[in-house]
Design an enzyme around this catalytic site. Structure first.
Site, PDB file in Angstrom:
ATOM      1  N   HIS A 155       0.709  -1.248   0.077  1.00 29.90           N
ATOM      2  CA  HIS A 155      -0.028  -0.154   0.208  1.00 29.90           C
ATOM      3  C   HIS A 155       0.931   1.221   0.140  1.00 29.90           C
ATOM      4  O   HIS A 155       0.660   2.255  -0.767  1.00 29.90           O
ATOM      5  CB  HIS A 155      -1.118  -0.155   1.228  1.00 29.90           C
ATOM      6  CG  HIS A 155      -1.745   1.014   1.405  1.00 29.90           C
ATOM      7  ND1 HIS A 155      -3.295   0.893   1.037  1.00 29.90           N
ATOM      8  CD2 HIS A 155      -1.558   2.517   1.645  1.00 29.90           C
ATOM      9  CE1 HIS A 155      -3.543   2.491   1.288  1.00 29.90           C
ATOM     10  NE2 HIS A 155      -2.702   3.191   1.724  1.00 29.90           N
ATOM     11  N   HIS A 159       2.017   4.377  -3.180  1.00 29.91           N
ATOM     12  CA  HIS A 159       2.035   5.644  -3.106  1.00 29.91           C
ATOM     13  C   HIS A 159       3.351   6.515  -3.611  1.00 29.91           C
ATOM     14  O   HIS A 159       3.331   7.570  -4.219  1.00 29.91           O
ATOM     15  CB  HIS A 159       2.062   6.403  -1.488  1.00 29.91           C
ATOM     16  CG  HIS A 159       0.668   6.424  -0.983  1.00 29.91           C
ATOM     17  ND1 HIS A 159      -0.278   7.174  -1.591  1.00 29.91           N
ATOM     18  CD2 HIS A 159       0.211   5.605   0.143  1.00 29.91           C
ATOM     19  CE1 HIS A 159      -1.332   6.818  -0.968  1.00 29.91           C
ATOM     20  NE2 HIS A 159      -1.103   6.154   0.368  1.00 29.91           N
TER      21      HIS A 159
END
Length: 199
Positions: A155, A159
């Site tokens: 996750h 980014h």
């Protein structure tokens, strides 16, 4: 990445020497769609980087998260942190490289400090990753993660490449108002980036 179902607390915004604030950027900020640049070699081990990391920890803890990436606080560097009790030890990942194992076949729940209020239990991730990175002192490290720890790492790594968990969300309820708001913000952001490239 967030483990709570709440919006960012009102009190989370405080002055910061490095970033200007401790507010986590939300989905309308175009930096969240950019591919981050490597942390410059001269910054690794510096006091400036140490302060930035401290502020990221405080921002993450204020918001009830288990991970946060530098682009989420407005710094487009390849840097993220993560910490989850009994799952992921507190770790600073500088200029990480991730190797994935197996198919992206594990559905799980995710939320994001930059997409407040929206959670999905249908985000596909790889079951295992190996991460090569530098720590805060500049030492080279290699670590293997599985399960929820691997999910957190994937996750946050996303980014750094301008991706958000909502890009992978397989929830069929596209009419959910929070999802509509997030998708609209993403479209506006992508439009601004394209206009900037064409200018």
């Amino acid at each position: 990445m967030t483990e709570v179902d709440e919006d960012i607390p009102e009190g989370a915004a405080r002055a910061s020497i490095v970033t200007g604030s401790r507010t986590t950027l939300q989905i309308a900020e175009s930096v969240l769609r950019m591919v981050a640049k490597p942390v410059p070699e001269e910054m690794i081990g510096s006091e400036t980087l140490r302060r930035l990391v401290e502020e990221m920890w405080m921002c993450m803890l204020d918001a009830g998260g288990v991970g946060i990436a530098a682009p989420q606080v407005g710094i487009s560097w390849r840097l993220f942190i993560g910490s989850a009790m009994n799952i992921l030890p507190s770790t600073v990942f500088i200029n990480p490289e991730v190797e994935y194992f197996g198919e992206a076949s594990v559905l799980g729940e995710e939320g994001c400090l930059s997409v407040p209020g929206w959670r999905s239990a249908k985000v596909l991730r790889h079951p295992k990753v190996i991460v090569r990175y530098r720590d805060l002192t500049g030492a080279a490290r290699v670590a293997t993660y599985e399960g929820l720890a691997a999910r957190i790492v994937q996750h946050e790594f996303d980014h750094l490449n301008g991706k958000l968990f909502i890009d992978l969300d397989e929830t069929p309820d596209v009419d959910h108002p929070l999802r509509r708001r997030a998708l609209r913000a993403m479209q506006e952001m992508d439009t601004r980036l394209k206009e900037a490239e064409d200018a």
